[in-house]
Scaffold this active site. Sequence first.
Site, PDB file in Angstrom:
ATOM      1  N   CYS A 114     -11.202  -1.255 109.277  1.00 55.43           N
ATOM      2  CA  CYS A 114     -10.175  -0.636 109.506  1.00 55.43           C
ATOM      3  C   CYS A 114     -10.316   0.781 109.679  1.00 55.43           C
ATOM      4  CB  CYS A 114      -8.974  -0.729 108.526  1.00 55.43           C
ATOM      5  SG  CYS A 114      -7.399  -0.137 108.709  1.00 55.43           S
ATOM      6  N   CYS A 115     -11.088   1.562 109.015  1.00 53.61           N
ATOM      7  CA  CYS A 115     -11.622   2.789 109.155  1.00 53.61           C
ATOM      8  C   CYS A 115     -12.563   2.896 110.380  1.00 53.61           C
ATOM      9  CB  CYS A 115     -12.407   3.539 107.968  1.00 53.61           C
ATOM     10  SG  CYS A 115     -11.334   3.887 106.604  1.00 53.61           S
ATOM     11  N   CYS A 198      -4.929   8.230 104.606  1.00 55.04           N
ATOM     12  CA  CYS A 198      -3.934   7.372 105.175  1.00 55.04           C
ATOM     13  C   CYS A 198      -3.241   6.873 103.929  1.00 55.04           C
ATOM     14  CB  CYS A 198      -4.195   6.054 105.704  1.00 55.04           C
ATOM     15  SG  CYS A 198      -5.260   6.444 107.377  1.00 55.04           S
ATOM     16  N   CYS A 201      -3.789   3.945 101.413  1.00 60.32           N
ATOM     17  CA  CYS A 201      -5.241   4.002 100.711  1.00 60.32           C
ATOM     18  C   CYS A 201      -5.336   5.403 100.073  1.00 60.32           C
ATOM     19  CB  CYS A 201      -6.395   4.226 101.914  1.00 60.32           C
ATOM     20  SG  CYS A 201      -6.071   2.606 103.075  1.00 60.32           S
ATOM     21  N   CYS A 225     -14.726   7.122 105.012  1.00 58.16           N
ATOM     22  CA  CYS A 225     -14.085   6.342 106.068  1.00 58.16           C
ATOM     23  C   CYS A 225     -15.243   5.993 107.121  1.00 58.16           C
ATOM     24  CB  CYS A 225     -12.948   7.342 106.545  1.00 58.16           C
ATOM     25  SG  CYS A 225     -13.700   8.628 107.550  1.00 58.16           S
TER      26      CYS A 225
HETATM   27  S1  SF4 Z   1      -7.831   5.062 105.223  1.00 53.93           S
HETATM   28 FE1  SF4 Z   1      -6.927   2.993 105.146  1.00 53.93          FE
HETATM   29  S2  SF4 Z   1      -5.393   2.543 106.359  1.00 53.93           S
HETATM   30 FE2  SF4 Z   1      -6.588   4.465 107.031  1.00 53.93          FE
HETATM   31  S3  SF4 Z   1      -7.943   3.740 108.641  1.00 53.93           S
HETATM   32 FE3  SF4 Z   1      -9.137   3.545 106.550  1.00 53.93          FE
HETATM   33  S4  SF4 Z   1      -8.545   1.681 105.583  1.00 53.93           S
HETATM   34 FE4  SF4 Z   1      -7.351   1.916 107.530  1.00 53.93          FE
END
Ligand code: SF4
Length: 240
Positions: A114-115, A198, A201, A225
Amino acid sequence: MSLVAVEENIALLVDSLNFRQKVDRSLALLETAWREHGDGLVVANSLGKDSVAVWHLAKRISPRIRGFIVTTRFKPADTVRFMHEEVARYPELRVFRNDAAIPDRLHETDPDRCCDLLKVEPTRRAILEMNVTCWVTGLRCTEGRTRVDFREVENRDAGLVKLNPVLLWHEREIWQYLALHQVPVNPLYADGYRSLGCAPCTRITTDANERAGRWIGTSKCGGECGIHTRPLKFTDGAGI
Ligand code: SF4
């Protein structure tokens, strides 16, 4: 001050330099980098306290210095509002975001991926589109276990210098600088957050580790991240 990475004992400097000496050192690093890279020098602004301090320091070197913000669909509303205020104050800040479809709840099932998609990809795009040769971050070596091994000047990517001008600063010194210069900050700090990310998280914690509220309940807890650990230049995106 030279941008040639010198082997100094970072941990020793963190506790031996005083606030004024750290400010002067950060300004000297930025001034040298600006002289060497000109418009190729660009500040990454995460909208956190460290980034706004670095942005303020950079603007003392030259009002011409540009910056970029990487945002995601999951940023808290307060951060989005603060981002709009910052961009209104500084139109030379560009915003990058990846709006591609991703699997539902990817932040729970695979936060690294996701990151990669939502943070690393737009960072790579920012560096490419803004012709960055030196990117400047607000990274500090006392933030947590994952940040102790960085240097003020890094050459991890070919053709891209990374400058961490406040690497040696304590969290308290960042707040000292922001208070002295009355720099506006993200309102989430008033709620008790110490490290911002985010919404799904990021939590408020009372842990001594500044980044302990990041990715709680995952293998990434208190981690990164990826923008500070993954290659950012000369990639075709295949690594994402
Ligand atoms: S902090 Fe969480 S929601 Fe944001 S990009 Fe990374 S995993 Fe995804």
